[in-house]
Design a protein around this motif. Structure first.
Motif, mmCIF file in Angstrom:
data_model
loop_
_atom_site.group_PDB
_atom_site.id
_atom_site.type_symbol
_atom_site.label_atom_id
_atom_site.label_comp_id
_atom_site.label_asym_id
_atom_site.label_seq_id
_atom_site.Cartn_x
_atom_site.Cartn_y
_atom_site.Cartn_z
ATOM 1 N N UNK A 137 31.175 52.289 0.250
ATOM 2 C CA UNK A 137 30.211 52.322 -0.850
ATOM 3 C C UNK A 137 29.702 53.753 -1.017
ATOM 4 N N UNK A 138 28.926 53.973 -2.065
ATOM 5 C CA UNK A 138 28.395 55.304 -2.365
ATOM 6 C C UNK A 138 26.948 55.414 -1.903
ATOM 7 N N UNK A 139 26.628 56.533 -1.282
ATOM 8 C CA UNK A 139 25.238 56.875 -0.968
ATOM 9 C C UNK A 139 24.882 58.142 -1.741
ATOM 10 N N UNK A 140 23.741 58.104 -2.417
ATOM 11 C CA UNK A 140 23.268 59.271 -3.169
ATOM 12 C C UNK A 140 22.229 60.011 -2.337
ATOM 13 N N UNK A 141 22.430 61.310 -2.163
ATOM 14 C CA UNK A 141 21.443 62.183 -1.529
ATOM 15 C C UNK A 141 20.766 63.001 -2.622
ATOM 16 N N UNK A 142 19.442 63.059 -2.574
ATOM 17 C CA UNK A 142 18.687 63.702 -3.656
ATOM 18 C C UNK A 142 17.926 64.937 -3.158
ATOM 19 N N UNK A 143 17.889 65.953 -4.020
ATOM 20 C CA UNK A 143 17.078 67.162 -3.790
ATOM 21 C C UNK A 143 17.311 67.760 -2.400
ATOM 22 N N UNK A 144 18.572 67.856 -1.995
ATOM 23 C CA UNK A 144 18.851 68.300 -0.625
ATOM 24 C C UNK A 144 18.457 69.757 -0.390
ATOM 25 N N UNK A 145 18.290 70.522 -1.449
ATOM 26 C CA UNK A 145 17.894 71.925 -1.284
ATOM 27 C C UNK A 145 16.490 72.056 -0.700
ATOM 28 N N UNK A 146 15.713 70.966 -0.734
ATOM 29 C CA UNK A 146 14.359 70.990 -0.183
ATOM 30 C C UNK A 146 14.299 70.531 1.273
ATOM 31 N N UNK A 147 15.452 70.203 1.823
ATOM 32 C CA UNK A 147 15.530 69.751 3.221
ATOM 33 C C UNK A 147 16.215 70.816 4.071
ATOM 34 N N UNK A 148 15.934 70.819 5.374
ATOM 35 C CA UNK A 148 16.595 71.758 6.282
ATOM 36 C C UNK A 148 18.097 71.506 6.261
ATOM 37 N N UNK A 149 18.916 72.556 6.212
ATOM 38 C CA UNK A 149 20.368 72.355 6.232
ATOM 39 C C UNK A 149 20.822 71.526 7.432
ATOM 40 N N UNK A 150 20.175 71.736 8.589
ATOM 41 C CA UNK A 150 20.549 70.968 9.792
ATOM 42 C C UNK A 150 20.220 69.487 9.603
ATOM 43 N N UNK A 151 19.098 69.207 8.949
ATOM 44 C CA UNK A 151 18.724 67.818 8.697
ATOM 45 C C UNK A 151 19.708 67.165 7.734
ATOM 46 N N UNK A 152 20.070 67.886 6.691
ATOM 47 C CA UNK A 152 21.045 67.362 5.725
ATOM 48 C C UNK A 152 22.382 67.093 6.410
ATOM 49 N N UNK A 167 29.627 60.131 -0.279
ATOM 50 C CA UNK A 167 28.384 60.785 -0.659
ATOM 51 C C UNK A 167 28.453 61.390 -2.056
ATOM 52 N N UNK A 168 27.358 61.235 -2.788
ATOM 53 C CA UNK A 168 27.157 61.890 -4.073
ATOM 54 C C UNK A 168 25.799 62.578 -4.028
ATOM 55 N N UNK A 169 25.611 63.561 -4.903
ATOM 56 C CA UNK A 169 24.383 64.356 -4.883
ATOM 57 C C UNK A 169 23.786 64.427 -6.283
ATOM 58 N N UNK A 170 22.484 64.156 -6.374
ATOM 59 C CA UNK A 170 21.764 64.208 -7.642
ATOM 60 C C UNK A 170 20.362 64.760 -7.408
#
Length: 207
Positions: A137-152, A167-170
């Motif tokens: 299935x698809x999981x959308x990750x949002x606003x990843x630029x506001x999270x620590x790269x290590x956390x992402x 994974x998709x990004x929006x």
């Protein structure tokens, strides 16, 4: 890897199952306000143990909030207050903007990754948890630029290897618009149609 799942219903319970079965989590701790849900989750072996929220968070590398969306704006910032630098917290709600706005100025905002695994059924509660619910299935990750790269990176790995998702990004605003179109509006139309039919047809047994 120790993971706490807060909310032991269909989504939280199914995530707990897959994360253990796929070898991503060594230990899964369950947290839920419902005593019945806690007991059932233990009986079904969805989690390894249960704990109070504060105790569970202290032990965990990742905290997954699988509670109703209307509780997240209060719950998320309260847990963020307690996190150490290396802990990561996510939520899996279907609406993103109000939740993200609740923590946009939080000093530990970077420990949070906004996610929406697009899977589910019409059932609820721990008994509704399903093996392999999230596979492919698809999981959308949002606003990843506001999270620590290590956390992402940690959460990307969790969804890809631990839950077998794509994974998709929006951005959060776009996510909410598209989710409304493909999910919320279709549900509203379905309920409206069913209500119209029942209003016109007197023989409900036949319907």
């Amino acid at each position: 890897m120790t993971i706490t799942v807060v909310g032991l219903g269909l989504i939280g319970g199914s995530m707990a199952l897959s994360l253990k079965e796929n070898g991503f989590a060594d230990t899964v701790i369950g947290v839920d306000n419902s005593t019945a849900h806690v007991i059932k989750a233990l009986e079904l072996k969805l989690v390894d143990k249960v704990a109070l929220l504060n105790d569970a968070v202290k032990e965990s590398d990742i905290i997954i909030l699988a509670t109703p969306v209307d509780s997240l704006a209060t719950l998320l910032p309260a847990i963020l207050d307690t996190l150490t630098e290396n802990q990561v917290i996510i939520e899996v709600g279907s609406t993103k903007v109000p939740v993200i706005n609740a923590v946009k100025n939080h000093p530990k905002r970077a420990n949070f990754v906004a996610t929406h695994p697009m899977a589910g059924t019409e059932f609820s509660g721990p008994e509704a948890a399903i093996h392999h619910l999230f596979d492919n299935k698809v999981c959308v990750l949002c606003d990843i630029e506001d999270s620590r790269p290590e956390a992402v990176a940690t959460i990307q790995n969790m969804y890809e290897s631990g839950l077998k998702m794509r994974l998709k990004y929006l951005d959060s605003a776009s996510h909410d618009v598209h989710t409304a179109y493909i999910s919320h509006i279709s549900h509203i139309c379905s309920f409206a149609l069913a209500s119209t039919v029942l209003a016109k047809e007197r023989d409900e047994d036949s319907i």
